[in-house]
Design a protein around this motif. Structure first.
Motif: not given
Ligand code: FAD
Length: 320
Positions: A144-168
């Motif tokens: 919708k906006y092409g490159d207008h926004f810089a888009i950030g994402v979340a990172g999980y150095p110890e894995c996302h809690p919902e991920l089964p078996n903490k599969d890094a």
């Protein structure tokens, strides 16, 4: 201005580390006013590169407050602002409204998230016709906006809690999918295990992600909050933290003092690692602890840096 451009510009002109502050949306009108005052004071004391505003579970009054806060911080207070946006309880029409509001306020930064489950539920389900993962939201914003926004994402150095078996490995694969979908920078979950964080950064790079990695730094204010937050994020606590903080757990002032020293040592190690030049502080809408960290790191602006800063005087102040 986009966060990515701002950080790159700073990197080319100064060797000094930079920082930013995260605020959450208060529940009352008075709380909102207090927050504007706090943002203003913290800006004047430290000149952060940007601030960001969290997004609540979606659909309710607090979502509108997020867009209002972003618009005021960006266009009235003149703070470079990043809006968190989640998919939780968000039909596409509401996502459109939020993006439009951000766009018209001059905001150019979105942290695109799937979102936490609403408070009264344990598991996360998408709304009808809505998005399932953050990567879907990223693709939508790009379409919708092409490159207008810089888009950030979340990172999980110890894995996302919902991920089964903490599969890094799988966690990194999902992170890469967000970057490939158009993510421009990564802001991480809070952590205390700095050695693990640094080796995670090397894995992020080895997996072909070259975007800035911005560590989420949680100040230590009380012992109970320190334990609660680590438990909530399912992150590990190094023994050195426990052995220094547990014996003084009933003295809040001492916990904040020693806790700040521990966070400062952690930040120094991050800044020396070669992966990190910007610290993102989860303020929890408090002023003192974040500023204590920056002061002890000795990275607050000097008087001459402050005077030379083009935005040292906030735009709305100029008209007074
Ligand atoms: P995603 O990356 O979409 O991941 C969601 C889940 O799906 C994870 O378990 C992941 O492992 C899994 N997954 C991802 N891709 C795939 C795939 N292709 N196939 C199968 N499974 C997959 N929450 C809020 O509600 N408001 C906020 O303002 C907010 N701010 C945050 C800021 C930061 C810096 C961080 C780190 C988190 C924040 N959160 C916030 C929390 C975040 O919304 C939750 O952690 C949420 O559970 C995951 O969001 P995400 O964007 O990482 O989702």
């Amino acid at each position: 201005m986009k966060i990515t451009e701002k950080l790159e510009q700073h990197r080319q002109t100064s060797g000094k580390p930079t920082y930013s502050f995260e605020y959450f949306v208060p529940k009352t009108t008075q709380g909102v006013q207090n927050l504007y005052d706090r943002m203003d004071r913290m800006y004047e004391a430290s000149l952060p590169q940007f601030i960001d505003i969290t997004w609540n579970a979606g659909g309710g009054r607090l979502s509108h407050l997020s867009t209002d806060l972003v618009a005021t911080a960006q266009s009235v207070l003149g703070l470079e602002t990043c809006m968190h946006l989640t998919c939780t309880n968000m039909p596409i029409s509401m996502i459109d409204d939020a993006l439009e509001s951000a766009y018209h306020s001059g905001c150019q930064n979105i942290l695109a998230l799937r979102g936490d489950p609403p408070r009264d539920t344990d598991s996360w389900t998408p709304v009808e016709g809505g998005f399932l993962y953050a990567k879907d939201l990223i693709k939508y914003i790009k379409s919708k906006y092409g490159d207008h926004f810089a888009i950030g994402v979340a990172g999980y150095p110890e894995c996302h809690p919902e991920l089964p078996n903490k599969d890094a490995k799988l966690d990194l694969e999902y992170l890469k999918q967000k970057i490939d979908a158009g993510g421009d920078f990564i802001i991480t979950q809070m952590f205390y295990d700095v050695d693990n964080f640094i080796s995670w950064c090397s894995e992020v790079r080895a997996a072909g992600m070259a975007v800035p990695i911005i560590p989420g730094i949680m100040p230590i204010t009380t012992y109970a909050a320190f334990l609660r937050r680590a438990q909530w994020g399912q992150i590990s606590i190094p023994q050195a933290f426990l052995s220094q903080l547990e014996p003084i757990k009933d003295d809040d002032e001492l916990v904040r003092d020693i806790g700040t020293n521990l966070i400062v040592q952690m930040c120094q190690k991050l800044l020396n690692s070669g992966y990190i030049s910007h610290l993102h502080i989860y303020t929890m809408n408090l002023e003192k602890a974040p500023l204590m960290i920056l002061e002890r790191l000795n990275i607050l602006p000097t008087e001459s840096e402050f005077n030379a800063h083009p935005l040292a005087v906030l735009p709305w102040r100029k008209s007074l």
